[in-house]
Design an enzyme around this catalytic site. Structure first.
Site, PDB file in Angstrom:
ATOM      1  N   HIS A  56      55.020 -31.396  -9.292  1.00 50.37           N
ATOM      2  CA  HIS A  56      53.958 -30.394  -9.183  1.00 50.37           C
ATOM      3  C   HIS A  56      54.191 -29.137 -10.020  1.00 50.37           C
ATOM      4  O   HIS A  56      53.296 -28.292 -10.132  1.00 50.37           O
ATOM      5  CB  HIS A  56      53.735 -30.034  -7.696  1.00 50.37           C
ATOM      6  CG  HIS A  56      52.300 -29.863  -7.327  1.00 50.37           C
ATOM      7  ND1 HIS A  56      51.855 -29.873  -6.034  1.00 50.37           N
ATOM      8  CD2 HIS A  56      51.193 -29.651  -8.091  1.00 50.37           C
ATOM      9  CE1 HIS A  56      50.539 -29.680  -6.009  1.00 50.37           C
ATOM     10  NE2 HIS A  56      50.115 -29.544  -7.256  1.00 50.37           N
ATOM     11  N   ASP A  72      48.239 -29.986  -0.127  1.00 51.59           N
ATOM     12  CA  ASP A  72      49.692 -30.185  -0.196  1.00 51.59           C
ATOM     13  C   ASP A  72      50.283 -29.982   1.187  1.00 51.59           C
ATOM     14  O   ASP A  72      49.731 -29.229   2.014  1.00 51.59           O
ATOM     15  CB  ASP A  72      50.261 -29.120  -1.169  1.00 51.59           C
ATOM     16  CG  ASP A  72      51.593 -29.490  -1.809  1.00 51.59           C
ATOM     17  OD1 ASP A  72      52.429 -30.081  -1.122  1.00 51.59           O
ATOM     18  OD2 ASP A  72      51.782 -29.149  -2.989  1.00 51.59           O
ATOM     19  N   HIS A  92      53.084 -28.568   1.170  1.00 45.82           N
ATOM     20  CA  HIS A  92      53.892 -27.399   0.794  1.00 45.82           C
ATOM     21  C   HIS A  92      53.030 -26.357   0.090  1.00 45.82           C
ATOM     22  O   HIS A  92      52.025 -26.698  -0.543  1.00 45.82           O
ATOM     23  CB  HIS A  92      55.006 -27.825  -0.169  1.00 45.82           C
ATOM     24  CG  HIS A  92      55.813 -28.989   0.308  1.00 45.82           C
ATOM     25  ND1 HIS A  92      55.515 -30.286  -0.057  1.00 45.82           N
ATOM     26  CD2 HIS A  92      56.881 -29.040   1.133  1.00 45.82           C
ATOM     27  CE1 HIS A  92      56.377 -31.099   0.533  1.00 45.82           C
ATOM     28  NE2 HIS A  92      57.217 -30.380   1.263  1.00 45.82           N
ATOM     29  N   ASP A 146      54.274 -24.392  -2.368  1.00 45.37           N
ATOM     30  CA  ASP A 146      54.739 -24.327  -3.770  1.00 45.37           C
ATOM     31  C   ASP A 146      54.567 -22.927  -4.342  1.00 45.37           C
ATOM     32  O   ASP A 146      54.194 -22.753  -5.509  1.00 45.37           O
ATOM     33  CB  ASP A 146      54.008 -25.375  -4.629  1.00 45.37           C
ATOM     34  CG  ASP A 146      54.376 -26.800  -4.260  1.00 45.37           C
ATOM     35  OD1 ASP A 146      55.344 -26.997  -3.481  1.00 45.37           O
ATOM     36  OD2 ASP A 146      53.691 -27.731  -4.726  1.00 45.37           O
ATOM     37  N   HIS A 185      59.224 -27.142  -8.963  1.00 42.96           N
ATOM     38  CA  HIS A 185      58.009 -27.701  -8.330  1.00 42.96           C
ATOM     39  C   HIS A 185      57.657 -26.998  -7.027  1.00 42.96           C
ATOM     40  O   HIS A 185      56.540 -27.149  -6.540  1.00 42.96           O
ATOM     41  CB  HIS A 185      58.104 -29.232  -8.148  1.00 42.96           C
ATOM     42  CG  HIS A 185      58.898 -29.694  -6.958  1.00 42.96           C
ATOM     43  ND1 HIS A 185      58.685 -30.899  -6.348  1.00 42.96           N
ATOM     44  CD2 HIS A 185      59.913 -29.099  -6.299  1.00 42.96           C
ATOM     45  CE1 HIS A 185      59.540 -31.045  -5.345  1.00 42.96           C
ATOM     46  NE2 HIS A 185      60.289 -29.977  -5.296  1.00 42.96           N
ATOM     47  N   ASP A 199      48.583 -32.801  -4.204  1.00 40.71           N
ATOM     48  CA  ASP A 199      49.943 -33.345  -4.085  1.00 40.71           C
ATOM     49  C   ASP A 199      49.849 -34.485  -3.071  1.00 40.71           C
ATOM     50  O   ASP A 199      49.404 -34.275  -1.932  1.00 40.71           O
ATOM     51  CB  ASP A 199      50.871 -32.236  -3.583  1.00 40.71           C
ATOM     52  CG  ASP A 199      52.333 -32.648  -3.491  1.00 40.71           C
ATOM     53  OD1 ASP A 199      52.616 -33.835  -3.215  1.00 40.71           O
ATOM     54  OD2 ASP A 199      53.191 -31.766  -3.661  1.00 40.71           O
ATOM     55  N   ASP A 249      51.828 -35.787  -1.264  1.00 39.39           N
ATOM     56  CA  ASP A 249      52.552 -35.579  -0.004  1.00 39.39           C
ATOM     57  C   ASP A 249      51.736 -34.795   1.030  1.00 39.39           C
ATOM     58  O   ASP A 249      52.186 -34.593   2.158  1.00 39.39           O
ATOM     59  CB  ASP A 249      53.944 -34.977  -0.232  1.00 39.39           C
ATOM     60  CG  ASP A 249      53.963 -33.507  -0.634  1.00 39.39           C
ATOM     61  OD1 ASP A 249      53.054 -32.742  -0.276  1.00 39.39           O
ATOM     62  OD2 ASP A 249      54.942 -33.121  -1.320  1.00 39.39           O
ATOM     63  N   GLU A 254      53.071 -36.011  -7.757  1.00 40.62           N
ATOM     64  CA  GLU A 254      54.224 -36.331  -6.905  1.00 40.62           C
ATOM     65  C   GLU A 254      54.243 -37.765  -6.374  1.00 40.62           C
ATOM     66  O   GLU A 254      54.918 -38.047  -5.380  1.00 40.62           O
ATOM     67  CB  GLU A 254      54.354 -35.317  -5.749  1.00 40.62           C
ATOM     68  CG  GLU A 254      54.582 -33.864  -6.196  1.00 40.62           C
ATOM     69  CD  GLU A 254      56.035 -33.513  -6.533  1.00 40.62           C
ATOM     70  OE1 GLU A 254      56.919 -34.387  -6.345  1.00 40.62           O
ATOM     71  OE2 GLU A 254      56.281 -32.388  -7.007  1.00 40.62           O
TER      72      GLU A 254
HETATM   73 MN    MN Z   1      53.239 -29.744  -4.313  1.00 41.73          MN
HETATM   74 MN    MN Z   2      54.219 -31.140  -1.580  1.00 35.01          MN
END
Ligand code: MN
Ligand code: MN
Ligand code: MN
Length: 321
Positions: A98, A121, A123, A125, A158, A245, A247, A290
């Site tokens: 990412h 996401d 996260h 980031d 990332h 992302d 994830d 990702e």
């Molecule tokens: Mn990400």
């Molecule tokens: Mn992520």
């Protein structure tokens, strides 16, 4: 309508090998033909080529790992994305990690300075060089796990692209090309559930709107997407960059990714986000990031690659009826 696929076999923003193979698997799964079937003209003439910098020529700058490589690859991705957007084509960047979003979002905003970003996401980031550092400081008392299992806490870029895009945190001359074009009020998150302490503070201090999994549970995905767009795009007239992302999805749906986190979006919630953004007619750029085909067993890889392709199709207008 023309889409341009920017396949980025890049892993320098994080420590796990394999995420550089993500775009190759997405293309091999037939993504180009799937989009052609949806009525798109698709430009794809091989994966994005970028200069390689050997690890020994790229020592850390402060806490940043692979700083020159990440910078130069993102800069070249920015140029590619700018080129596509300037022609009115929709760039679909396939990651890769990412950190590439520094490039993709810069590339979009060079042409559409008023664009908003929807960042989907687990996260945020949004670490800075300072907060990723404090992550280590606090976590090293807990366990050595941070260094092995949690690649995010240790200067992996990332985990930082958003702070670079916003221009917060310390500046690095290596990243002088990256202009802070993104305003905090033009950014919204959906799906968060693993946000570092320093990142929570950054989100709060900059008044950044985020819909975590808690809000997805509370309001449902339909309402969350509506509220998210009301925030960044109240009149539904600004171009949208969607940075997805994989994830963000629950690990049961997308297991092959470097930093999976339990309690994520369902298959349908992920697709709904893409469908709803497609329906606005405002999407100007898309990232699918990702996917790491080196992680987990064959069936898990197949599943993750397939869901990556189908999210892209939804964002490009595939409907259920
Ligand atoms: Mn990400
Ligand atoms: Mn992520
Ligand atoms: Mn972390």
């Amino acid at each position: 309508k023309t889409a341009a696929i920017v396949g980025c076999p890049f892993s320098g923003g994080q420590p796990r090998v394999g995420v550089d193979k993500g775009p190759i698997h997405l293309i091999d799964a037939g993504l180009v033909n799937q989009l052609v079937t949806l009525g798109w003209k698709v430009n794809f003439d091989g994966h994005h080529q970028f200069e390689d910098i050997k690890a020994e020529d790229d020592p850390p700058i402060g806490i940043l790992k692979n700083p020159r490589l990440v910078s130069r690859v993102s800069e070249s991705v920015a140029k590619a994305v700018t080129g596509h957007v300037s022609k009115g084509h929709l760039p679909i960047t396939l990651g890769g990690d990412h950190s590439l979003a520094m490039g993709t979002i810069s590339g979009t905003m060079n042409i559409h300075p008023n664009a908003c970003v929807v960042w989907v996401d687990a996260h945020a980031d949004i670490n800075t060089a300072e907060s990723t550092d404090s992550g280590i400081a606090s976590i090293k008392f807990v366990s050595a796990q941070c260094f092995s299992q949690q690649p995010g806490c240790t200067g992996n870029i990332h985990g930082m692209p958003v702070s670079f895009l916003l221009g917060i945190g310390s500046k690095f001359s290596e990243y002088a090309w990256l202009k802070p074009l993104l305003k905090a009020e033009r950014l919204v998150y959906i799906g968060l559930r693993d946000v570092d302490a320093g990142e929570k503070r950054i989100l709060r201090e900059n008044n950044i709107k985020a819909f975590s999994m808690h809000e997805v549970d509370k309001y449902g995905i339909g309402k969350v997407v509506e509220m998210a767009l009301n925030h960044v795009n109240p009149n539904r007239d600004l171009p949208i960059h969607l940075s997805f992302d994989v994830d963000a999805l629950d690990p049961s749906v997308a297991p092959s990714t470097g930093t999976p986190v339990r309690g994520g979006l369902t298959f349908r919630e992920g697709h709904y986000i893409c469908e709803a953004i497609s329906e606005t007619g405002l999407l100007v750029a898309l990232d699918m990031m990702e996917v790491n085909p080196a992680l987990a067993d064959d069936a898990s890889v197949k599943k993750t690659v397939a869901v990556g392709c189908s999210l892209v199709r939804s964002a490009l207008g595939e409907t259920l009826l």
